[in-house]
Each structure stands twice: as C-alpha cells, then as structure tokens.
Motif scaffolding. Structure first.
Motif, short mmCIF file in Angstrom:
data_model
loop_
_atom_site.label_atom_id
_atom_site.label_comp_id
_atom_site.label_asym_id
_atom_site.label_seq_id
_atom_site.Cartn_x
_atom_site.Cartn_y
_atom_site.Cartn_z
N HIS A 38 8.37 15.24 14.65
CA HIS A 38 8.97 14.25 13.76
C HIS A 38 7.98 13.16 13.34
O HIS A 38 8.24 12.43 12.39
CB HIS A 38 10.18 13.62 14.45
CG HIS A 38 9.85 13.03 15.78
ND1 HIS A 38 9.47 13.78 16.87
CD2 HIS A 38 9.82 11.74 16.19
CE1 HIS A 38 9.23 12.99 17.89
NE2 HIS A 38 9.43 11.74 17.51
N ASN A 39 6.87 13.02 14.07
CA ASN A 39 5.84 12.10 13.58
C ASN A 39 5.05 12.75 12.46
O ASN A 39 4.65 12.10 11.49
CB ASN A 39 4.87 11.75 14.72
CG ASN A 39 5.53 10.90 15.78
OD1 ASN A 39 6.16 9.89 15.48
ND2 ASN A 39 5.42 11.32 17.03
N ASP A 40 4.82 14.04 12.61
CA ASP A 40 4.05 14.78 11.60
C ASP A 40 4.79 14.84 10.27
O ASP A 40 4.19 14.69 9.21
CB ASP A 40 3.77 16.20 12.11
CG ASP A 40 3.07 16.20 13.46
OD1 ASP A 40 2.16 15.38 13.65
OD2 ASP A 40 3.44 17.02 14.33
N THR A 41 6.11 15.06 10.31
CA THR A 41 6.85 15.14 9.04
C THR A 41 6.80 13.81 8.32
O THR A 41 6.69 13.76 7.10
CB THR A 41 8.33 15.53 9.28
OG1 THR A 41 8.89 14.66 10.26
CG2 THR A 41 8.44 16.98 9.76
N ARG A 42 6.89 12.72 9.08
CA ARG A 42 6.83 11.40 8.44
C ARG A 42 5.48 11.17 7.77
O ARG A 42 5.38 10.65 6.66
CB ARG A 42 7.13 10.31 9.47
CG ARG A 42 8.62 10.14 9.72
CD ARG A 42 8.91 9.47 11.03
NE ARG A 42 10.33 9.17 11.20
CZ ARG A 42 11.23 10.03 11.68
NH1 ARG A 42 10.88 11.26 12.02
NH2 ARG A 42 12.50 9.67 11.79
N MET A 43 4.41 11.57 8.45
CA MET A 43 3.11 11.41 7.83
C MET A 43 2.94 12.35 6.64
O MET A 43 2.31 12.00 5.64
CB MET A 43 1.98 11.62 8.83
CG MET A 43 0.63 11.44 8.16
SD MET A 43 -0.75 11.46 9.30
CE MET A 43 -0.58 9.81 9.98
N ALA A 44 3.52 13.52 6.74
CA ALA A 44 3.44 14.48 5.63
C ALA A 44 4.11 13.89 4.39
O ALA A 44 3.56 13.92 3.29
CB ALA A 44 4.10 15.81 6.02
N LEU A 45 5.30 13.34 4.58
CA LEU A 45 5.98 12.72 3.43
C LEU A 45 5.14 11.58 2.87
O LEU A 45 5.00 11.42 1.65
CB LEU A 45 7.37 12.22 3.86
CG LEU A 45 8.12 11.39 2.81
CD1 LEU A 45 8.21 12.12 1.47
CD2 LEU A 45 9.52 11.04 3.31
N ASP A 46 4.57 10.81 3.77
CA ASP A 46 3.72 9.69 3.38
C ASP A 46 2.55 10.18 2.50
O ASP A 46 2.24 9.60 1.46
CB ASP A 46 3.19 9.06 4.67
CG ASP A 46 2.65 7.67 4.46
OD1 ASP A 46 3.29 6.88 3.76
OD2 ASP A 46 1.57 7.37 5.01
N MET A 47 1.92 11.25 2.93
CA MET A 47 0.79 11.80 2.17
C MET A 47 1.23 12.30 0.80
O MET A 47 0.54 12.11 -0.20
CB MET A 47 0.17 12.99 2.91
CG MET A 47 -0.94 12.61 3.87
SD MET A 47 -1.72 14.11 4.56
CE MET A 47 -2.59 14.73 3.09
N ILE A 48 2.37 12.97 0.77
CA ILE A 48 2.88 13.49 -0.52
C ILE A 48 3.22 12.32 -1.43
O ILE A 48 2.85 12.30 -2.61
CB ILE A 48 4.10 14.40 -0.28
CG1 ILE A 48 3.65 15.68 0.46
CG2 ILE A 48 4.79 14.74 -1.59
CD1 ILE A 48 4.79 16.54 0.98
N VAL B 199 -1.53 14.79 -1.51
CA VAL B 199 -1.35 16.23 -1.66
C VAL B 199 -0.74 16.49 -3.03
O VAL B 199 0.16 15.78 -3.46
CB VAL B 199 -0.43 16.78 -0.54
CG1 VAL B 199 0.22 18.09 -0.96
CG2 VAL B 199 -1.22 16.96 0.74
N SER B 200 -1.27 17.47 -3.70
CA SER B 200 -0.79 17.73 -5.06
C SER B 200 0.13 18.95 -5.08
O SER B 200 -0.32 20.08 -5.20
CB SER B 200 -1.99 17.96 -5.99
OG SER B 200 -3.08 18.51 -5.29
N ALA B 201 1.42 18.68 -4.94
CA ALA B 201 2.42 19.74 -4.87
C ALA B 201 2.33 20.66 -6.08
O ALA B 201 2.48 21.88 -5.97
CB ALA B 201 3.81 19.12 -4.77
#
Lengths: 343, 343, 343, 343
Positions: B292-302, B307-309
């Motif tokens: 759950h820490n990783d998902t939060r950082m992932a959203l932050d990066m997006i 990150v270019s979806a």
C-alpha cells in the motif's frame, strides 16, 4: 630470524632469514603470537603456489620503525591486519572495502609465521591497532577472525530481536555465537553434527543446538515449530560443504536473509529455484574477509570482554611445530583455535 | 451486470450476474477500466482452477457505499488494490507486507473484469486511492503494475548514481526505465532480444540497449567495458526465462545486487556457485507484488507526470473481447499494455 | 469493581463502579499489576482535567471476551498497551506510529488503576501481548516504559561500538543502561547528580558515572578526554530539566546525535546556536512514547533476561495507596519503580 | 604567474609569483575557470586573516606532473576539490568525512584565483576528477557547490515521494531544486522574498514559490493546507539569516527533518523548544561542505544533464576583476553564479 616456509601440510620448514629493516613509513614487528586459520590448511589451494610464508592473524611488539612513522613507536604492542584497502576506489567509496584491488594484493612480509615481519606504510596508517595493556598477545590473534564475523553480521543487517540460525559450531561458529549475543540476538538456533561441538555451542549460549534432519524441508518444518514462524530472519552458513548450503537455503523465513560465510571449491554449485526465492522474497548474500572498521570493533569487543579468548584458544605450538598446528586444525579433532607462540 | 468468466485463454464468457450490495464498510465500484496482466495469460496456472473472474488492475467510480464508510462517497473516482495486508503480523511489522497471509488471501469481488465489483472494508481502509481529476481511468490502471516496480526498486535499495542493468524491455521493462530515471539513475543498460522492444527502450531513455551474447561470461566482459567496472551496481531481471536469470547472475559488480522480478515455473532452477557470490560479495534478492505504500507512490508518479500512460497503453478492448486482449498480451506481438474499457 | 479516581497527587479516591462487559472484539482484563509513571505525578498537567482514571502500564488476566475475539481466551495472562496506531495514515506508513492521531486518542477503559478494564477491538488486535509463563505480572508492567527506551534507541540508530552518554539515572536511566548493553554498547558514560542513583548506575553496568561540571563546555572537555574524541556518538537526555538539555547539547561528537527523551514544560526553551550544529554536523532528535514493535521487543528482552525487573521495581502498593505511590515516585527519594498490586 | 590577493571585498590585487613546480605525487594545474562562492564575500571572516589567496571551485588543464603520478598526465582537463579527507580517522570511518581534521586543513596552493595552482599528492589521489570532453571548464566550476547540496540531500535522507520545503532561492537554492528533482522529489515548496529569485525558482521547476508570512506559525498553517498534512517531510534552510531558521523550525511535519545548510555568525542563536520537537519527533540536522563521494556524483549529474550550468552561471569576469565579481555576488542584485575565466 626464523621463518616458517610452507610446502604442504606435512612439510613446513623453518628457515633462517636476515631481519628486514623498515623503510619510510614502515614498522618492523617482533611477532609474539599468530593464529592458524582453516585457510592455512587448504592444501589443494596452497601447495601449487608453495613454497609460501603464511600467517595472517599476528600480534607482536614493534621492534623498530622507519622514517616518518607518526603514531607508533618502538615497544608498542600491536595487531597488524594483513589486508588494507586503498580507501578511494569505487568499491571503497561504496563501503565494499574487501572488494578493493589493493585490499586483495596487500600482505605483511614475510608473514605472521615468522619471528619478525614488516608492515608497510599503508598497513601502518590504515589497520595497525595498539593492544590495550590488558589484552594479551594471544587474545589479539582473534581480532582478524572475529572481524570476519562482525563483517558478516553487519552485511546481513542483524537487528536485536532477530531470530538467527547458524550452521556450523566450529571455532568460527563459537565466535559467531558470542558476537550475535553482543548484537542483542536472543533467538539463536545452531545446527551442528559433531557432539563435542554441540556441547560447546550450548556452553557459549545458543538456546537450541540441533542435529539437522537429512531433508532440508523436514528440518525447515521443525525450525518453523521452534520459532513459531516460517523460519529464521537471518541464516548464517559458517560451513563450507554443499550440504550445509542446501540446508541453509530452506531455513529463512519469508523476507529473510541467508548469508554465505564460507565457500566450497569454485566448481561446486547448488540448485537455486527462482520461484522459491521470488514468492518468499528471500535475500541471499555473502561476506568475504573483514575491513579496517571490523578489526577495530573486534578489538573493542575483545577488550570489553565480549569475547572470551581463553575459551576459544585451545592449543599452543612453537614455530617449529607449525605443521602439527596445521594438522590439528585440519583434523577437526576436539580442538578449537590453534596458535603459534613466539618466546 | 456483465462479468467475464475465464475458462482458458481462448474461452472467456461474459455472464450476467446481479449487482452486489455493499455491506458495512464496503464500497461498490462501477468499473471504468482494467489492465490485462501477464499473469492473466498463464494458462497452465489458471485453467486448472477455472472458471475464474480475473482483473486486478481496476479503476472506476464509486456507485454506492455501505454503512460506516467514512472517507469515500458516491461518485468518487478510485483505484482499488486487490491485495491488502493485515498490517500487524510479524511480516507486516517488519515491512514485508506482501508476505502477509491476509495480503495473499484478499481479493476484490468478483474482479476487475466485471461491470461492478465490491471492495471490502479492509480494501476501503487500506488501499483504495482517489484519482486526482487529471488522472484518467486508463492511466489509473497502471498504478498496480507500476507499484510492483517501485517495490522492486526500493527492495534493491537503488540510489541515485547507481549503474543499473535491466533484462527485458516489455511493458514492465519500460515502466522500469521510467521509474529508474525518477530514482535518479542515469547509467542504465537494457538487455532485450526483440527489435521493436529495443526501439522502445531507447525511446524511453535507456542509454544502452543491447542484444546479449549467448555466453553470460562474454556479455559480462562487454558490460564491464561499457561501465568501466566489473558490472552493474544493481541488476533487475524482468523476464521469466531461465536464460535471462543465468545472464543476470553474471552482470553484477562486486558487492552488487541482483533482483529477481519475475519467476519461471517452480520446477525450474539455475546453478548457483557459492564461491562466485562469496568472493564477489554478491547479493541476490527478489520482489513479489506491491504494498500500500508502493501504490501511493505509483499514483503520485503518474499524477506528477513521472510515467507516461499514453505511451504504455497500446490496445483497448471491450469486456466481451477479453480473450482477444489476453491473446494479444500473450503474443508479445508489437503490443504494450492491453486494457479493458467499460463504457 | 474498585477504580482509583485521581483529583490531585494527594487526593486519589477509590470508587465502586460496575464491571463493564466486553463488546464485539473486546476483552475484559482483571488487572493484576500496574506501574506508576512519572507522568502520573505531573499535577500541573493532570489536575485541571481531573477527575481522571490513570494507569497505562497494566498487566492482568483476561476475565471475559466479547464476540469474535480470535487470538485470546479467558484466563490468558496479558499486557495491554494503552495507545494503538491506525497503521495506515501517512505517519504510520512512514513508521512514525506514535505521531498517529488514533495512537494519541486511544486508551484502555477506565485505566490500569482499576480492578478491571476493557481493551477495545483495536487494542486486542494490535498491541495486546500474552505473557510467557515465566514472566510475572510485575515484570510485565515494565513492558511499556522499556518500550519507550527501545523506541529512543532505535530512533537514534545506536550501533554496537557507539560511545554513548546518558544524562539521568532514575528508573528510566537504569532501564536505558540495560537496554544499551543489550544493543552492544560498551562505552557508556552516565551523568547523574544524586549519590544513590550514581551507585545504581554503576551496579547496572555503566563504566563511568559522573557528576557534571556546572559549565557544559568544561564537562565537554572532560568527556573528550575520557572518550579520546570530541564527544559521544549518541547522547540521550533522560531528564526533563533545561540544565540537562543545555549539558547534552555540548556532549555529542562531530557528526553525533542528541536525543531528547523527556520534555520540560512547553514554555521552556534553550538557545540553539546554528553555527555550532552546522560546523559539527550535529543531529538533534527526539522520541515520544513507544509503538507496537517496541512493546514486542520489550517483552522479548524481559522474557530473555535482558532486563532485571526485580532490581527495577522497588515499591509495591495497594490500589487504595495510589496517592502514596504517586508521592513516593514524585519524591525522587530512594525509590525506583513503584507499582500497584491487585490481589 | 598572476595570483589574486584578497585584502577586502573592494581591494583585491593581482600579483606576479613564480610558477611552482610539482613535487612527488603532485600536479600543477593551469586554471581555466573558478567560481566565486558566497564565502568569498564574507569580509568579517576574511579580512582579519588577509592577505589571502582564495578560490575553491576551480577547473583547469594539467600543466605538468611530479614524479610518481599515476592516473593523470599533462593535458588532462580536471576539477580539483580543495579539501580532502584522511579516510582513516574515526570521522572518516563513520562516513563523516567533512569532520576530518585533514579535510579541514587541506587546500590547493595558492588557490583557484591564480593562473596556476598545485594539487598535493593527497588531492591527486583522492579528489581530482577528469572532466569528460563535453563538460566545459565553466560547468565544472559547479562541481563543488553542487556537491555541497548533494551532501545535504543525502544527510537528510531524502526519498522519492518526500514533500520538501526549501527556504532560499539564490544560486544554491536553484541547484537544490534541480537536485531534488533528480532525487525524485515532486512536492517542492520554495520560500523566497525577492521577486526575480521567485521567478527563477518557478522556471527551475518548483511547484510552489511563496513569500513567507511574517509569523512562522501562520505560514506553517498555510503550508499544511497546501500539503494536506502537518508540514513537509524534509525542510532545507539554504539561507543564513535567523529569520529563515525560525521559519524553518515550524515547517516540518511530525517525524520530519529540518536541515541547516548555512550558518549565521557564531554568536547568533534561535530558541529551541524541547517540548515542540519532543511531541512532534522532529529531527534537526546540519550539513557542512561536501566529500569526495559527493563531488563524483556532482560531476555525474552535470555530465548527464541533470544540472544546467548555462542557466546557473550568469556573470563572467577576468582575474583582475575579482573584486567586481565579489561585489556582484555580495549585492544579491539580479545575478546568479559569478565565475572568473582565465584565457
């Protein structure tokens, strides 16, 4: 001066050589004691390169100093580490000092199994340690082996409260036990197959000393029951046979770390199942030798009574008995550390 | 509501099911998009357990909430992580959340390949994230895969300035490239064998994209020349074939870390030479899923444009085309991420 | 049941209240012992909010359990931590559990100075620990204070081999000494002004126990001579007066860390000279309370004999003597830990 | 050769001196460019010790080498760091290289504001870096200031995903912004009072550039609203006035870290309220200069385009204009980095 020259484990000859003179920055040490390491018994490795002067766990008294030696003087009681790093290469800058080229190529001359030896300017500056008055020359010979264990414990990031498995309770295993207790570890399970070594491990303070089951998976299950978990946080393999390594690979808990502290011959391998380490987030790491931070902490531990040299050193030999000391070490017969004493 | 039921890669049937009602603490999500993962194409793993509802990279709009849901309301645009940890077991307390039993047994119901799904109280409390207005539902489907990469990068302790090797430049490989750049890595060497993927890797910013030599030792030598060292500080193996793993084992510098990011079948193994890792102080580690820490950082990066979806998502399918999406993903034919869109 | 109600240090009244019934997920604990904390004596802080039920270092036996309690049963001997974190807020995700809002607002009801108390579902799930058979209820009362010390030692990143200064050798100071030794610290200098406390500190194993000079700079010089350096690697200020803080600010070596373990009133301040900390790369940090990881390690230390409860607990009182226990604690007269015992 | 001799900010005289000859292990560098540091403008600090040769951000070409220089040759384009550590003292062994006595006492001779200078054997071995062909002499002058920022970011343990406050957007502030982005930071709030600097900060990529409220507590509240938290994870104070420090002390979130990157005069102090840092578990740290790891990473960042020298260097002067360059730097008038160029 007398120097022991190694040809093979049964053939070590004491020769007479001139006492060298220390040059710029160097010191000449009059050896008082030097430990015999298992590496000094690996005939397959040493004989092809013989004749050799060995001995890398020495202590002694500074007999004379070269020009521009600043922090030492004649009469100082010292330990000299045989390997010293350059301190500035990429490995050193990342703290991997034992990977440094200079580290691997430095030596004392001719070695610790000699009445005198020269420590170079780099040795003097970087890893020559004064022994406090109450640390005997004998106890000082444990600095190097103990430092190797400290190196491993730091690399594996042992924390107080970790559960730890140690495979192998020889001399190094016993030093491991004392060191792990110093680090605050209380849940310590030792695997060992020889009875007299098991007895030692218990005396040194391991809670559980076990004969491993032949099947690593069966042993893993038993361990899980003892620890009430899936395995140990940290596993140290302080034995160099493949069987110990295959055992160790099964004993870490999910997220745990397995450390190889010894190595079999280069041609020997084990099967690594990526899916096992993947699903369990296992870390496998390894540790080679010791650096100048480790030797300082080793001396600190010995000086503070964290390690009991008198219980570890079991046999003393004269320089002309080095072959006997090597054979005793190799025999694994009820002996712990063998050292050479110089009068 | 329409739910896709997986039988095998060629046989996925859309069924009608009643829309569930959220209970205490739960939310009902109206799915808007859901990514197709390589794991959704592993027939040998899925078919024996079929019929199954899959889909673990979903985003959508909250359609209704159960009693006592505090931080969310109808209409919120969200990502829901399918696995959530208990947060209190020994693994969670040591930060190894993906090793937690609760983590491994939690799911959304029936799954992301469904018009609606229920997120449990635990999911709602622990890993349901609101999407900022400017993050599209499509982009949000990348949170879970990106989080897995962040998990790996953190586990491997990547530092700005590290030299990094990445094996495999598929969709996950490309996300790795973007992520490593975000972490400050500039010396990045990618190994890939397919031409169109190599081109992508270059476009995404890898300095070197190489076809590996058949002999890992030969490739190791070439890498050493490029990096002017003995290998890379960090090696990520983002491919699941044994060849990639054998290659990766040779590419780390002394003191370096090799991370297994994917796994072959449980029966497959590689030869591990303890002496190689011992003398080189190599660390081998592995990384499973994301917390759950990783998902939060992932959203932050997006959300921050790290990150270019739009460059990663190459194909869009309707729910009734899920089999096509799976086959496209499996084909490794010029496609990156395939997603299912719901209108 | 009997409950002690605090009005001021001299006025604590035992009242009769109905025994509460545990609801969903809750447990009812029959209190057996509860420690008196220095915080229970801070009249200026407590009186304005009185009447109050205090007591946050309790142990007891589970008297009954509510529906759906899974890991505990009637008769279990337990310690309950009064504060528990939400585990999922930003603070918790970064490991700063004691900063969590939930942590700060959770309590046991009515408190540990009561014949019975209720632990909520969150308390039961997150920080209720079973006492091993050989850990007495008395010894268990030390879990919470010891956990606070463990919290501080971890925050300050104490390493084996660090030199450490401890200011204050009250009950907490003595627990600090035992804990620091457990962490492998051997160079330990304690500052204390009261003679009987100095004697205790020596008995508990501090190498040096000193009366500080009035001038922090003078004391810093003396310390430097003892440690043969510019100061200690780690300084813990386990005293709440400004003088101790001004002293502590001068005792860290370059690159060292000073930890505030206690606090004066909010209005009190010390002078911080940025140039001093800048040129010496000093770190100042602080530590508040303890989390669920710390309590587990505290229990582990007590169970393993790392802490000697019998030497720490000096006075035992009945519930109706709580005011006496508070006054004894406040007096700093030759007492260590005071506890309330329930028959 | 021409050497600039500093008397005071308005009086810098260019003198003629003989070109020195490099001895054993030394190199002679023909200076090409050298940055002017704010420290070169602190008249109160410099004048009492004048006359002085300054300049510690130099690049140049090796003009000749002394005996036994191994890794460099005539014609090499280099940066030389003016301070180098002994690498072996207690500070160095703990990684606090800038606290090392040798570090603080080493210098290049006569300095970077001279047509030629000598780098000693220690400088050559430990912190002389070859400039890649595409890194200009001008860009190379940024290695030292950038390294100081890297030192601070590492000391504060900045992680990707951290929210960061930066106080001060002068030249160093702008380098901070670029560096923090390199470290993966995206939530970056900059405080600055001068308009032209605020504009720069925005152009360099800060999300928010704010004029601070006069009351730190009011500003803390506003920051909390922007970050939706209690403050920033990391606060860097890159300004040397007490007001900036008092502001910074209020802007860290619970569990956050405040770093002093600059210092006021030794006699200046701020009020530190222990209860504030205690209840909020605040860490205060500080960072002085940069070590040989930092300079290498700085060069790496410059070479990889992570820092845009052309945007940072705003003014170029001849050696005989050094006083002008100093006054321009001191003026804080719309200038960024001033450098001295040698033809």
């Amino acid at each position: 001066m007398k120097v022991a020259i190694y040809h093979n484990n049964h053939d070590v000859r004491v020769e007479e050589q001139p006492i060298p003179k220390p040059k710029e920055g160097e010191i000449l040490v009059n050896t008082k004691a030097c430990g015999v390491c298992v590496a000094d018994t690996m005939e397959w490795y040493l004989s092809p390169r013989a004749p050799l002067s060995l001995g890398h766990e020495p202590t002694g008294v500074i007999s004379s100093i070269g020009p521009n030696v600043e922090n030492f003087k004649e009469g100082d009681r010292v330990f000299v580490h045989h390997h010293v790093p350059c301190l500035i290469c990429e490995y050193c800058r990342k703290g991997n000092f034992t990977m440094c080229k200079t580290f691997r190529s430095t030596h004392i001359h001719p070695g610790g199994f000699s009445e005198y030896f020269i420590a170079s300017k780099m040795h003097v500056e970087r890893d020559t340690l004064k022994l406090p008055d109450h640390v005997s020359f004998e106890a000082g010979t444990l600095i190097e082996p103990l430092a190797c264990i400290i190196h491993a414990i730091k690399k594996a990031k042992v924390q107080p409260g970790d559960s730890v498995v140690l495979i192998g309770a020889g001399t190094m295993g016993l030093l491991f036990i004392e060191c792990l207790k110093y680090w605050g570890v209380r849940d310590l399970i030792v695997y060992e197959i020889m009875d007299w070594r098991k007895k030692n491990a218990l005396e040194f303070g391991a809670q559980h000393v076990l004969m491993p089951d032949k099947e690593p998976e069966v042993e893993a299950k038993r361990l899980g029951e003892i620890l009430k978990s899936n395995g140990a946080d940290k596993v140290f393999i302080a034995a160099k046979d493949i069987g110990a390594m295959n055992l160790g690979m099964q004993l870490a808990t999910k997220g745990g770390t397995i450390t190889f502290f010894a190595t079999p011959a280069p041609s020997e391998s084990i099967d690594l199942y990526p899916s096992h380490i993947f699903f369990n987030e296992i870390t496998i790491t390894s540790t080679y030798s010791a650096d100048h931070n480790d030797t300082r902490m080793a001396l600190d531990m010995i000086a503070n009574g964290g390690v009991s040299a008198s219980k570890i050193i079991s046999h003393r030999f004269r320089l002309d008995q080095l072959s006997d000391a090597i054979l005793q070490t190799q025999s694994r017969d009820e002996s712990l550390k063998c050292i050479i004493r110089f009068e």
